[in-house]
Motif scaffolding. Structure first.
Motif, short mmCIF file in Angstrom:
data_model
loop_
_atom_site.label_atom_id
_atom_site.label_comp_id
_atom_site.label_asym_id
_atom_site.label_seq_id
_atom_site.Cartn_x
_atom_site.Cartn_y
_atom_site.Cartn_z
N GLN A 145 8.99 -11.13 -11.18
CA GLN A 145 7.93 -11.36 -10.21
C GLN A 145 8.38 -10.47 -9.02
O GLN A 145 7.46 -9.98 -8.55
CB GLN A 145 7.46 -12.82 -10.08
CG GLN A 145 6.22 -13.00 -9.14
CD GLN A 145 5.11 -12.48 -9.81
OE1 GLN A 145 4.79 -12.65 -11.14
NE2 GLN A 145 4.17 -11.74 -9.25
N ALA A 205 8.04 -6.80 -9.26
CA ALA A 205 6.48 -6.51 -9.25
C ALA A 205 6.01 -6.59 -7.82
O ALA A 205 5.34 -5.85 -7.37
CB ALA A 205 5.82 -7.61 -10.09
N ASP A 206 6.16 -7.78 -6.93
CA ASP A 206 5.77 -7.83 -5.79
C ASP A 206 6.41 -6.68 -4.86
O ASP A 206 5.39 -6.35 -3.89
CB ASP A 206 6.35 -9.35 -5.19
CG ASP A 206 5.47 -10.44 -5.69
OD1 ASP A 206 4.46 -10.20 -6.23
OD2 ASP A 206 5.90 -11.59 -5.59
N ILE A 228 7.22 -3.64 -5.81
CA ILE A 228 6.38 -2.50 -5.94
C ILE A 228 5.17 -2.59 -5.36
O ILE A 228 4.66 -1.75 -4.94
CB ILE A 228 6.28 -2.41 -7.72
CG1 ILE A 228 7.43 -1.80 -8.30
CG2 ILE A 228 5.30 -1.26 -7.90
CD1 ILE A 228 7.69 -2.13 -9.65
N LYS A 229 4.34 -3.69 -5.52
CA LYS A 229 3.11 -3.95 -4.95
C LYS A 229 3.20 -3.69 -3.30
O LYS A 229 2.21 -2.86 -2.87
CB LYS A 229 2.57 -5.29 -5.26
CG LYS A 229 1.24 -5.48 -4.57
CD LYS A 229 0.77 -6.98 -4.20
CE LYS A 229 1.44 -7.49 -3.10
NZ LYS A 229 1.01 -8.79 -2.89
N MET A 230 4.17 -4.10 -2.66
CA MET A 230 4.35 -3.98 -1.38
C MET A 230 4.75 -2.70 -0.82
O MET A 230 4.20 -2.14 0.41
CB MET A 230 5.48 -4.92 -0.85
CG MET A 230 5.23 -6.45 -0.79
SD MET A 230 3.89 -6.67 0.60
CE MET A 230 4.12 -8.67 0.66
N THR A 257 3.70 0.21 -2.55
CA THR A 257 2.58 1.06 -2.69
C THR A 257 1.42 0.56 -1.91
O THR A 257 0.29 1.29 -1.96
CB THR A 257 2.38 1.16 -4.33
OG1 THR A 257 2.05 -0.28 -4.63
CG2 THR A 257 3.39 1.70 -4.97
N LYS A 258 1.41 -0.48 -1.15
CA LYS A 258 0.11 -0.66 -0.20
C LYS A 258 0.12 -0.11 0.68
O LYS A 258 0.90 0.61 1.16
CB LYS A 258 0.16 -2.46 -0.01
CG LYS A 258 -0.34 -3.22 -0.73
CD LYS A 258 -0.06 -4.87 -0.30
CE LYS A 258 -1.29 -5.37 0.51
NZ LYS A 258 -1.14 -6.59 0.79
N GLY A 307 1.96 -4.13 3.79
CA GLY A 307 2.54 -3.24 3.07
C GLY A 307 3.96 -3.73 3.12
O GLY A 307 4.59 -4.71 3.39
#
Lengths: 298, 407
Positions: free
Chosen positions: B70, B73-74, B76-78, B80-81, B262
């Motif tokens: 997790q 994944a977090d 990567i999200k951060m 790409t935000k 981000g």
């Protein structure tokens, strides 16, 4: 004088207990109620109700439909998400089933009022909840064929309620049959009495066959006051036409017929004229017969 | 092993001292940054899972086994935000604040001895340096709040400054007791002082076992009180619940990180956790015996100082235990009010820390044969002081309401 900081430790003990108990089978049921939804799909309980659907009996979807398009639900629906169009046969006469029965589930609020008001147990609540659709408007407007689900399905999702409804329907049917029988007997008795009266009259004129057509007619109006003996014959002939008139208050009418039934069973030969207007009572009985016929087909 | 590799590299590069120095710094800093970034990732997972279980939920369990991936994944999200910067903010300081938080937190790690010879920056004033650099955190947080040009950010920044400045005093005072008793500001010496020297090198393995624990400062009266004060102040210093007023989401949205999104937000998050690791690392160093722990002499070695379990294993074990306690506290205690926060720091922790300093000074001069009795007396005295302080602080609580007509 309690120990300094004991309140904090009490709270920590509570959270520790909650934390630890979720790892044991004994505590998990109570402490970890989460259901892993897509994998474990037993989120639906016997008490789940969300949107209404239409029941059909037997195998044939359309023919077994319980709905008689009486439009009570359409009128009672608070957000007005039900739309019904009655079906007509080739002669332009109304058939006792809906041609269009639409429920817009995006409008429906699941209040279950349509279920409460339906006198034929034709619309009940579903426990289906996965209604995600690609089209916001068209796909969420469920038409008659999408709404029709079998009685077996209903038994599967809400067994107790389905059994109660079936018992209720059976009781109603039995009562109706008993009433019909009583009505026929009464009609026969009335016809006999009429025949006797006419015989008396015709003995002078020598025409005893006049009573026969009345006696053979089973659908003669029993609630009709016996003063209008002469009128009864003509009414019986007009009856098919009367059936086509849109039913205004069948629920109320049912009650009235019950009253009428009580009165007719209590009194002799329906001599006591009911206070209710004759036409409403008549149409109510028509409705009852319609329901019977609908079931008879299935 | 890493230490040996570093020493070998240093030896190879002996011909050019400047290059050797740079490579040495890199060799020390890169593993540190990597390991603590991984620790941060693991801690976010631990925190989410632990809090979830405390709240009777399951927590993240979709990405990888037990949701262990997790954090990836977090991340990567951060990354790409979209990075949104308010138009009227001070762009430069808005950008530099999260970096400053991360840098100051990371720099604090340089003074923590993770194991024997595993201190990145072995200087003899490490404790002072640690607090000096930790103080930069406050500045960075306030910078973030002010540069965002948002009233919530500014409020959060102000709260953070007030809170961190207030709690820094008991934090430092409780560390002062240790410095007094050990007589050194060097973190390696403080760790070394927590080993009962005669026992730890004895032939008896049981005594060796005990010798690694018995000397911990937390088992002395001043160390015990000091550890509790230090731990509470560390909670406030790192903005952890129940002192997370600067980012109280129910009051001021997200405090000073309101206008961050981000990757900058991720940097703040990372910086805060690394700061927490650093402060906990110092707590372990000062009170919990540093990298010492119950240990054995490996059977193949005849060296009495050799250890079966490497020191850094003990260090990281202690760090994660303390982190788990932090999470546990976060799952238990509600957030304090601003006035409660301030009065707790100034009316309870500060006097207690001062008294603790005096108790430590008293115990320092007690003769060796009286030390047991003196310790017991000091424990009782410190408890009574704490109790009395809490009593005095409760005086302004309203009396319970009397109901005259309602039964």
């Amino acid at each position: 004088m309690d120990l300094l900081g004991s309140g904090i430790f009490k709270g920590m003990a509570v959270t520790l207990k909650n934390f630890a108990m979720t790892y044991f089978d004994r505590g998990r049921k109570e402490r970890l109620p989460t259901v892993q939804y897509p994998e474990a799909g037993d989120t639906v309980t016997l008490f789940t109700r969300n949107f209404p659907f239409l029941i059909y009996d037997g195998e044939e979807e359309v023919d077994g439909m319980r709905c008689v398009a009486c439009q009570i639900c359409e009128r009672e629906c608070p957000p007005a998400c039900i739309y019904i169009v009655k079906e007509k046969d080739e002669n332009g006469k109304f058939v006792k089933r809906p041609k269009v029965f639409d429920i817009d589930v995006s409008v429906c609020m699941g209040c279950q009022i349509c279920v409460e008001v339906c006198p034929f147990d034709a619309i009940v609540m579903d426990s289906e909840f996965e209604y995600s659709k690609e089209d916001r408007f068209g796909d969420l407007l469920f038409n008659r064929d999408e709404l029709l689900k079998s009685n077996d399905y209903y038994h599967k999702i809400h067994p107790e309620e389905a059994q109660a409804r079936d018992a209720n329907l059976a009781a109603k049917k039995a009562a109706d049959e008993a009433k019909k029988k009583a009505r026929e007997e009464k009609a026969a008795a009335a016809a006999a009495a009429k025949a006797a009266a006419e015989k008396e009259a015709s003995e002078k004129k020598d025409s005893p066959e006049a009573s026969e057509p009345v006696a053979e007619e089973p659908k003669a109006e029993p609630a009709a006051p016996s003063e209008n003996h002469a009128k009864a014959e003509s009414e019986a002939k007009e009856k098919p036409a009367a059936e086509e008139t849109p039913v205004e208050e069948p629920a109320a009418a049912t009650d009235e017929t019950e009253d009428a039934k009580e009165e007719s069973s209590g009194g002799s030969e329906g001599k006591e004229t009911s206070e209710e207007p004759e036409e409403t009572a008549g149409s109510g009985e028509d409705d009852e017969k319609k329901a019977e016929e609908g079931e008879g087909v299935s | 092993m890493l230490v040996q590799f570093a020493n070998w590299v240093q030896g190879e590069l002996a011909c050019s001292p400047a290059l050797a120095k740079i490579v040495g710094i890199l060799l020390a800093a890169v593993p540190l940054a990597t390991v603590f970034a991984l620790c941060f990732a693991f801690t976010t997972w631990l925190e989410r899972k632990g809090l979830a279980r405390i709240q009777n939920r399951i927590g993240p369990n979709r990405v990888g086994p037990f949701g262990l991936f997790q954090p990836i994944a977090d991340g990567i999200k951060m990354i790409t935000k979209e990075d949104i910067v308010p138009r009227s903010s001070d762009h430069f300081f808005h950008l530099i604040a999260p970096l400053l938080v991360l840098v100051s937190s990371m720099a604090c790690l340089a003074f923590i001895p993770f194991g024997l010879g595993m201190t990145m920056s072995p200087i003899d004033t490490a404790v002072v340096f640690f607090f000096a650099i930790l103080g930069m955190n406050t500045l960075a947080v306030f910078l973030a709040g002010w540069a965002s040009r948002n009233k919530y950010s500014l409020l959060g920044g102000m709260r953070a400054v007030a809170q961190m400045v207030s709690y820094e005093i008991p934090l430092v005072l409780s560390a002062v007791t240790v410095v007094m008793m050990v007589g050194s500001l060097d973190t390696r010496e403080i760790v070394g002082a927590q080993v009962v020297e005669g026992w730890a090198t004895s032939e008896n393995s049981g005594l060796r076992f005990l010798g690694q624990i018995a000397g911990w400062h937390v088992f002395t009266p001043w160390g015990f009180a000091g550890f509790i004060i230090f731990f509470i102040a560390a909670l406030a210093e790192t903005n952890r619940s129940p002192f997370d007023l600067p980012e109280a989401e129910s009051e001021i949205i997200a405090g000073y990180v309101t206008e961050y999104s981000g990757f900058k937000f991720a940097l703040f998050f990372l910086g805060e956790y690394i700061g927490a690791f650093a402060v906990l690392g110092l707590a372990i160093t000062l009170f919990l015996g540093g990298w010492n722990g119950p240990n054995f002499q490996p059977w193949w070695s005849s060296d009495p100082h050799a250890l079966l379990i490497p020191g850094f294993v003990w260090f990281f074990f202690k760090m994660f235990v303390l982190m788990a306690v932090l999470i546990w506290i976060r799952g238990t205690l509600p957030r304090l009010r601003v006035d409660q926060l301030m009065s707790f720091a100034w009316k309870f922790l500060l006097p207690l820390a001062l008294v603790n300093v005096f108790v430590a000074g008293f115990l320092f001069h007690v003769a060796k044969e009286d030390r047991v009795w003196a310790s017991v007396a000091a424990f009782v005295f410190l408890y009574l002081v704490a109790k009395g302080l809490s009593r005095m602080n409760q005086s302004d609580a309203p009396a319970p309401r009397k109901y005259h007509f309602a039964e």
